[in-house]
Design a protein around this motif. Structure first.
Motif, PDB file in Angstrom:
ATOM      1  N   ASP A   1      12.166  78.830  48.441  1.00 47.73           N
ATOM      2  CA  ASP A   1      13.608  79.008  48.630  1.00 47.73           C
ATOM      3  C   ASP A   1      14.331  77.784  48.077  1.00 47.73           C
ATOM      4  N   ILE A   2      15.385  78.048  47.253  1.00 47.24           N
ATOM      5  CA  ILE A   2      16.105  76.974  46.589  1.00 47.24           C
ATOM      6  C   ILE A   2      17.596  77.140  46.860  1.00 47.24           C
ATOM      7  N   ASP A   3      18.220  76.119  47.412  1.00 47.74           N
ATOM      8  CA  ASP A   3      19.679  76.108  47.625  1.00 47.74           C
ATOM      9  C   ASP A   3      20.325  75.316  46.511  1.00 47.74           C
ATOM     10  N   VAL A   4      21.418  75.885  45.933  1.00 47.03           N
ATOM     11  CA  VAL A   4      22.062  75.256  44.780  1.00 47.03           C
ATOM     12  C   VAL A   4      23.570  75.178  44.984  1.00 47.03           C
ATOM     13  N   GLU A   5      24.174  74.325  44.177  1.00 47.27           N
ATOM     14  CA  GLU A   5      25.630  74.191  44.156  1.00 47.27           C
ATOM     15  C   GLU A   5      26.054  74.018  42.707  1.00 47.27           C
ATOM     16  N   ALA A   6      27.055  74.824  42.271  1.00 47.05           N
ATOM     17  CA  ALA A   6      27.484  74.816  40.875  1.00 47.05           C
ATOM     18  C   ALA A   6      28.482  73.710  40.612  1.00 47.05           C
ATOM     19  N   ARG A   7      28.356  73.119  39.413  1.00 48.57           N
ATOM     20  CA  ARG A   7      29.315  72.113  38.969  1.00 48.57           C
ATOM     21  C   ARG A   7      29.938  72.580  37.658  1.00 48.57           C
ATOM     22  N   ALA A   8      31.253  72.425  37.558  1.00 45.56           N
ATOM     23  CA  ALA A   8      31.951  72.867  36.353  1.00 45.56           C
ATOM     24  C   ALA A   8      31.696  71.912  35.200  1.00 45.56           C
ATOM     25  N   SER A   9      31.751  72.456  33.987  1.00 44.05           N
ATOM     26  CA  SER A   9      31.668  71.633  32.796  1.00 44.05           C
ATOM     27  C   SER A   9      33.100  71.288  32.377  1.00 44.05           C
ATOM     28  N   GLY A  10      33.538  70.109  32.728  1.00 41.16           N
ATOM     29  CA  GLY A  10      34.924  69.722  32.464  1.00 41.16           C
ATOM     30  C   GLY A  10      35.870  70.366  33.465  1.00 41.16           C
ATOM     31  N   ASN A  11      36.935  70.995  32.946  1.00 40.33           N
ATOM     32  CA  ASN A  11      37.962  71.576  33.816  1.00 40.33           C
ATOM     33  C   ASN A  11      37.763  73.066  34.065  1.00 40.33           C
TER      34      ASN A  11
ATOM     35  N   ILE B   1      34.133  83.439  29.593  1.00 34.58           N
ATOM     36  CA  ILE B   1      35.424  83.350  30.266  1.00 34.58           C
ATOM     37  C   ILE B   1      35.502  82.000  30.955  1.00 34.58           C
ATOM     38  N   SER B   2      36.648  81.341  30.796  1.00 34.38           N
ATOM     39  CA  SER B   2      36.837  80.020  31.383  1.00 34.38           C
ATOM     40  C   SER B   2      37.699  80.144  32.638  1.00 34.38           C
ATOM     41  N   TYR B   3      37.075  79.875  33.779  1.00 37.86           N
ATOM     42  CA  TYR B   3      37.784  79.935  35.060  1.00 37.86           C
ATOM     43  C   TYR B   3      38.206  78.522  35.455  1.00 37.86           C
ATOM     44  N   ASN B   4      39.426  78.398  35.902  1.00 35.59           N
ATOM     45  CA  ASN B   4      39.960  77.107  36.294  1.00 35.59           C
ATOM     46  C   ASN B   4      39.094  76.527  37.412  1.00 35.59           C
ATOM     47  N   ALA B   5      38.498  75.357  37.152  1.00 33.33           N
ATOM     48  CA  ALA B   5      37.544  74.779  38.101  1.00 33.33           C
ATOM     49  C   ALA B   5      38.225  74.331  39.382  1.00 33.33           C
ATOM     50  N   ALA B   6      39.406  73.760  39.255  1.00 34.46           N
ATOM     51  CA  ALA B   6      40.104  73.276  40.449  1.00 34.46           C
ATOM     52  C   ALA B   6      40.465  74.428  41.366  1.00 34.46           C
ATOM     53  N   GLU B   7      40.852  75.581  40.765  1.00 32.60           N
ATOM     54  CA  GLU B   7      41.207  76.746  41.567  1.00 32.60           C
ATOM     55  C   GLU B   7      39.980  77.456  42.112  1.00 32.60           C
ATOM     56  N   THR B   8      38.893  77.379  41.362  1.00 35.61           N
ATOM     57  CA  THR B   8      37.652  78.038  41.811  1.00 35.61           C
ATOM     58  C   THR B   8      37.033  77.297  42.985  1.00 35.61           C
ATOM     59  N   GLY B   9      37.088  75.987  42.953  1.00 33.65           N
ATOM     60  CA  GLY B   9      36.502  75.198  44.023  1.00 33.65           C
ATOM     61  C   GLY B   9      34.981  75.151  43.927  1.00 33.65           C
ATOM     62  N   THR B  10      34.340  75.045  45.077  1.00 31.76           N
ATOM     63  CA  THR B  10      32.875  74.914  45.117  1.00 31.76           C
ATOM     64  C   THR B  10      32.209  76.275  45.174  1.00 31.76           C
ATOM     65  N   LEU B  11      31.166  76.439  44.333  1.00 29.06           N
ATOM     66  CA  LEU B  11      30.319  77.630  44.365  1.00 29.06           C
ATOM     67  C   LEU B  11      28.918  77.203  44.810  1.00 29.06           C
ATOM     68  N   SER B  12      28.413  77.827  45.837  1.00 29.75           N
ATOM     69  CA  SER B  12      27.067  77.499  46.307  1.00 29.75           C
ATOM     70  C   SER B  12      26.250  78.773  46.424  1.00 29.75           C
ATOM     71  N   GLY B  13      24.936  78.616  46.422  1.00 27.13           N
ATOM     72  CA  GLY B  13      24.085  79.800  46.486  1.00 27.13           C
ATOM     73  C   GLY B  13      22.638  79.466  46.748  1.00 27.13           C
ATOM     74  N   SER B  14      21.802  80.462  46.548  1.00 29.77           N
ATOM     75  CA  SER B  14      20.364  80.294  46.769  1.00 29.77           C
ATOM     76  C   SER B  14      19.594  81.179  45.801  1.00 29.77           C
TER      77      SER B  14
END
Length: 292
Positions: free
Chosen positions: A165-175, A182-195
């Motif tokens: 089992d692996i828990d992960v958290e996404a980091r945006a590339s730049g903004n 498709i480029s989603y606004n990172a500041a508006e998206t916030g934190t994405l986490s998963g497994s």
């Protein structure tokens, strides 16, 4: 009368072997005396084992010695080809026991696992970098190590029973989070986490490596290879208000529309599963071995 005398004298001679070894024997026949020089008789005795089988009696005279001797022999035979190893690698921290069939073939049974986030801390899926925040690996395995030339070079193969089992958290590339062009606004998206976890319940593996000895009992080893873990199941979720609006743009920079944070997370999950991250799990490990 002479026959009786000779018989009596012969019996006396046979009954007095100690005297015969040191003194001559005088036989009186009528008026004549004849001296015979007795030759020493050498008798060799061979000591039998304490637990030797007596064919006449049909029993083992010392059963305790027989059992103890047999157990010791069996133990030495079983333990001499054995070895224990400690390892660290991409499957985790672990250990195995081995049993050599001959100088070219060794059977192995082991386990590797634990938290591997300090061994590998991130990975990329297209334009999104995922940090491994936590992991719980369990990889029991059965395998065989072959030394084709009976030297330090080895080839290995076997089966892993993975439960990782692996828990992960996404980091945006730049903004932006770049998902399917498709480029989603990172500041508006916030934190994405998963497994992530793998679907395969049995994973075949193969490796090549080296196992030089550094003494009568000690040795070291290193292995490179891969295990087929199969497709992955992934979950990605937005942290916080999932209904918050996120603006997204196409590659040319024009605004194409909006989506909720939950919808952005769903798109990231599809991408992560489609990539089948670690469908082929790399195996890299090093360790040390003690041979009995």
């Amino acid at each position: 009368m002479k026959l009786i005398k000779l018989t009596a004298i012969s019996a006396a001679v046979l009954a007095s072997t100690a005297a015969l070894a040191a003194e001559p024997v005088v036989v009186v026949d009528g008026n004549k005396a004849v001296a015979y020089e007795a030759e020493p008789v050498a008798v060799a005795y061979q000591a039998e084992p304490a637990y030797a089988y007596n064919a006449d009696a049909g029993v083992v005279r010392n059963t305790t010695g027989a059992v103890a001797g047999g157990t010791k022999t069996f133990f030495q035979t079983a333990i001499n080809p054995a070895s224990v190893s400690a390892e660290i690698g991409t499957l985790g921290y672990g250990a195995n026991i081995g049993w050599s069939l001959n100088d070219k073939v060794e059977l192995q049974a082991g386990w590797a696992g634990g938290d591997v986030s300090d061994i590998k801390d991130n990975f990329d899926v297209n334009d999104i970098e995922y940090d491994i925040t936590d992991s719980d690996f369990s990889n029991p395995y059965l395998g065989v190590q072959i030394r084709p030339a009976a030297n330090w070079f080895t080839m290995g193969a076997g089966i892993i029973v993975p439960d990782n089992d692996i828990d992960v958290e996404a980091r945006a590339s730049g903004n932006f989070f770049e998902i399917n062009d498709i480029s989603y606004n990172a500041a508006e998206t916030g934190t994405l986490s998963g497994s992530i976890d793998h679907r395969n319940k049995l994973a075949p593996y193969a490796t090549i490596g080296f196992r030089p000895n550094i003494g009568n009992n000690w040795g070291v080893f290193g292995e490179l290879g891969a295990a087929y873990m199969g497709k992955t199941d992934a979950t990605v979720r937005a942290v916080g208000d999932v209904d918050s609006i996120v603006n997204y743009t196409a590659e040319n920079g024009t605004v194409k529309g909006t989506a909720t944070r939950a919808e952005v997370a769903a798109e990231a999950q599809k991408e992560l599963e489609s990539e089948n991250w670690l469908e082929w799990m790399p195996i890299v490990k090093v360790g040390a071995t003690y041979r009995f």
